[in-house]
Every structure is written in structure tokens, then in C-alpha cells.
Design a protein around this motif. Sequence first.
Motif, PDB file in Angstrom:
ATOM      1  N   LEU A 204     -18.862   5.025 -24.670  1.00  0.00           N
ATOM      2  CA  LEU A 204     -18.362   6.370 -24.923  1.00  0.00           C
ATOM      3  C   LEU A 204     -18.204   7.161 -23.620  1.00  0.00           C
ATOM      4  N   TYR A 205     -19.224   7.066 -22.747  1.00  0.00           N
ATOM      5  CA  TYR A 205     -19.124   7.743 -21.457  1.00  0.00           C
ATOM      6  C   TYR A 205     -20.151   7.159 -20.501  1.00  0.00           C
ATOM      7  N   LYS A 206     -19.939   7.421 -19.225  1.00  0.00           N
ATOM      8  CA  LYS A 206     -20.864   6.972 -18.178  1.00  0.00           C
ATOM      9  C   LYS A 206     -21.499   8.203 -17.551  1.00  0.00           C
ATOM     10  N   ILE A 207     -22.816   8.130 -17.337  1.00  0.00           N
ATOM     11  CA  ILE A 207     -23.555   9.275 -16.807  1.00  0.00           C
ATOM     12  C   ILE A 207     -24.488   8.811 -15.697  1.00  0.00           C
ATOM     13  N   ALA A 208     -24.726   9.689 -14.743  1.00  0.00           N
ATOM     14  CA  ALA A 208     -25.660   9.382 -13.661  1.00  0.00           C
ATOM     15  C   ALA A 208     -26.293  10.670 -13.168  1.00  0.00           C
ATOM     16  N   ASP A 209     -27.547  10.555 -12.751  1.00  0.00           N
ATOM     17  CA  ASP A 209     -28.251  11.696 -12.169  1.00  0.00           C
ATOM     18  C   ASP A 209     -27.859  11.789 -10.700  1.00  0.00           C
ATOM     19  N   LEU A 210     -27.117  12.826 -10.350  1.00  0.00           N
ATOM     20  CA  LEU A 210     -26.622  12.978  -8.987  1.00  0.00           C
ATOM     21  C   LEU A 210     -27.515  13.867  -8.124  1.00  0.00           C
ATOM     22  N   SER A 211     -28.640  14.304  -8.659  1.00  0.00           N
ATOM     23  CA  SER A 211     -29.542  15.144  -7.864  1.00  0.00           C
ATOM     24  C   SER A 211     -30.181  14.345  -6.734  1.00  0.00           C
ATOM     25  N   THR A 212     -30.297  13.039  -6.926  1.00  0.00           N
ATOM     26  CA  THR A 212     -30.768  12.134  -5.888  1.00  0.00           C
ATOM     27  C   THR A 212     -29.869  10.903  -5.893  1.00  0.00           C
ATOM     28  N   LEU A 213     -29.208  10.631  -4.776  1.00  0.00           N
ATOM     29  CA  LEU A 213     -28.360   9.454  -4.675  1.00  0.00           C
ATOM     30  C   LEU A 213     -29.077   8.360  -3.899  1.00  0.00           C
ATOM     31  N   ILE A 214     -28.561   7.160  -4.026  1.00  0.00           N
ATOM     32  CA  ILE A 214     -29.120   6.007  -3.335  1.00  0.00           C
ATOM     33  C   ILE A 214     -28.146   5.576  -2.254  1.00  0.00           C
ATOM     34  N   LEU A 215     -28.620   5.534  -1.021  1.00  0.00           N
ATOM     35  CA  LEU A 215     -27.816   5.001   0.073  1.00  0.00           C
ATOM     36  C   LEU A 215     -28.256   3.554   0.284  1.00  0.00           C
ATOM     37  N   ARG A 216     -27.375   2.624  -0.074  1.00  0.00           N
ATOM     38  CA  ARG A 216     -27.696   1.198   0.090  1.00  0.00           C
ATOM     39  C   ARG A 216     -27.195   0.760   1.466  1.00  0.00           C
ATOM     40  N   VAL A 217     -28.136   0.419   2.347  1.00  0.00           N
ATOM     41  CA  VAL A 217     -27.794  -0.029   3.697  1.00  0.00           C
ATOM     42  C   VAL A 217     -28.285  -1.455   3.890  1.00  0.00           C
ATOM     43  N   TYR A 218     -27.861  -2.055   4.992  1.00  0.00           N
ATOM     44  CA  TYR A 218     -28.221  -3.448   5.271  1.00  0.00           C
ATOM     45  C   TYR A 218     -28.769  -3.542   6.686  1.00  0.00           C
ATOM     46  N   ILE A 219     -29.881  -4.262   6.802  1.00  0.00           N
ATOM     47  CA  ILE A 219     -30.515  -4.431   8.108  1.00  0.00           C
ATOM     48  C   ILE A 219     -30.638  -5.920   8.400  1.00  0.00           C
ATOM     49  N   SER A 220     -30.733  -6.238   9.657  1.00  0.00           N
ATOM     50  CA  SER A 220     -30.903  -7.630  10.066  1.00  0.00           C
ATOM     51  C   SER A 220     -32.376  -8.011   9.983  1.00  0.00           C
ATOM     52  N   GLY A 221     -32.637  -9.298  10.093  1.00  0.00           N
ATOM     53  CA  GLY A 221     -34.009  -9.786   9.957  1.00  0.00           C
ATOM     54  C   GLY A 221     -34.940  -9.237  11.010  1.00  0.00           C
ATOM     55  N   ASN A 222     -34.450  -9.024  12.242  1.00  0.00           N
ATOM     56  CA  ASN A 222     -35.343  -8.517  13.287  1.00  0.00           C
ATOM     57  C   ASN A 222     -35.662  -7.037  13.126  1.00  0.00           C
ATOM     58  N   GLN A 223     -35.030  -6.373  12.131  1.00  0.00           N
ATOM     59  CA  GLN A 223     -35.344  -4.966  11.871  1.00  0.00           C
ATOM     60  C   GLN A 223     -36.357  -4.797  10.741  1.00  0.00           C
ATOM     61  N   LEU A 224     -36.676  -5.887  10.050  1.00  0.00           N
ATOM     62  CA  LEU A 224     -37.568  -5.786   8.897  1.00  0.00           C
ATOM     63  C   LEU A 224     -38.917  -5.184   9.256  1.00  0.00           C
ATOM     64  N   SER A 225     -39.409  -5.494  10.432  1.00  0.00           N
ATOM     65  CA  SER A 225     -40.729  -4.991  10.829  1.00  0.00           C
ATOM     66  C   SER A 225     -40.723  -3.486  11.064  1.00  0.00           C
TER      67      SER A 225
END
Length: 299
Positions: A204-225
Motif C-alpha cells: 500500500l505504501y512505503k514508510i521510513a523514519d527520517l529523523s535518523t538516517l544511516i550512512l553506509r560507508v566502506y572501509i578497508s581491512g587496515n582501517q578496522l582497528s
Amino acid sequence: MKSINSLLFAITLGAALLGCTEEQTFDASGSFEADETIISSQTAGTIKEFGIEEGQVLQPGQFIGYVDSIQIFLQKRQLEAQIKALTGRKPNISLQLAALNEQLKTAEREQARLSNLVKADAATPKQLDDASAQVEVIKAQIQAQKSTLNLSTQGISNDATPMEVQIAQLNDQLEKSKIINPVAGTVLVKYAEENEMTAPGKPLYKIADLSTLILRVYISGNQLSQVKIGQQVTVHTDNGTGGFDQTVGSISWINDKAEFTPKTIQTKDERANMVYAVKVNVPNDGRFKIGMYGEINFQ
């Protein structure tokens, strides 16, 4: 000539230094997304009311509309009438036992009278025994009649039970014909309109809470620490004038499995083929939109 060369060198060096100071480097980049929920119909029928628009903010439990449920309501009324007719045939136990109870009272009075007469030698023991036997006979009749009436009542109740279950099912369907918004958020997409047919599971419709968004970023293995759950990071977004707006977000999730670098993502080490996804929760004051690009620096 020497002074001119020195001046040109100084200008070139200054420009290079200025370019270096203006160049912004980031630890990771990605795009904004939200936890989206698709609300689907729970019943089949024609949508009679559907009062939402894209961009509208909804609250949990808010009434949105309803799907035509007249047939369900009529089925419920029919079952209720059948139950009423069926239960109307239940015997009135106290009324049907009233005559026997009166006979018992009379027999017990006669038994008590003869007992007094026997004590005064005005009646024989056999007369008392006959009166006592009559009392027991009437009591047995009452018990037998009560058992028969209880069985009849129980049988009618058992016959009505399946109908009552069907009514409960219809009540559930009537409730599901109401379109009630389950979560707080903003309507992103509206898939249906009034007077359209719908069915169970149809969006019927799509809804999302926009008061907090998710920034999906990517890091390399040497940044995990350098990252951990709950860590705060600085989030940079384009302000539209060649600069960057900054806000603070917190890391809510770090993927424990590496994946190939998405084509649209640049990491700090662009040679990295395998990267780890990281989710950063970013409070949204209205500036951030789903799909918008953003970068982070670790704090």
C-alpha cells in the motif's frame, strides 16, 4: 630576472600550499539510506478510504483508511443470529425442576410428620419407611432430570462454540480491513489509491523514519582497528557551495565479512578490493536525503 623568478616561485608555492590546505581527505565515503518498511494490505477488497500522501509524517497507530468489509460484517451477523437461535433452545433447568422440588418439599414434610407420629406411637414404622423411600425416589428423579438437562445444555453450547470461533475470526478480519499505520515515519512511496482492488500482501505504501538516517560507508581491512561500535565520527556532506557541512554520527554496525568494493564507492585506499561495510547513524534535521552522498572522518 632573478627577483622575478623568485617571485614566481613564491606564488607557485603559495598556490600549491593553498590547494593542499583546501583539499579535504576522508576516511570513508558512502550514501545515506533508511530503514524502510513496506506496509501491505491484510485483506482483500476495494479500498474505500486511503488518506495519505507522499511526504506525509505518520504516527504509530494512526488510522489511514479501510478496505470494504461489508460481506465480512454480514457473515458475522448471520452467525450471531444462528447462535442466538441455538442458545434459545437451552432448557431452563431451575424452571423444569421446580415441580419436582415442590414434590420433594411435600414428601420431606410428610416424612417429618410421620417421624413425630412414630415417636408418639401414633403411626407405624412402615408408614415412616414408605415416606422416607418416597423422599429418596424424588431426589433420584431430580438428579436424573438435572443430569439430562445439563447434557442438553452442554450439547447446545458445544454446537455454538465453532460459530463463536468463526465470529472471532471475522472480528479479526474486520480489524485487518482497517489500515492502521504501525510505525512512525514519513511516507516515501504510495502504491495504491482509493477505489482500487487490493489483496493480502499487496503493498500500500512505503514508510521510513527520517529523523535518523544511516550512512553506509566502506572501509578497508587496515582501517578496522580504528573503528568500533558506538564510536563517534564526523560526517561531511556537500553544502552546495563547494564546501562541506559537518555533523556528528555514531557507528551502529560493522560488517564482520569482507565484500568487493562497490563501483560507486571510493575508499581511502582505492587499491583495496575487499572492504567492510559500516553503518553510521546520523541525526537528520532535514538536510540529509536518502541516496545523498556523504563522507566520514574518524574521531
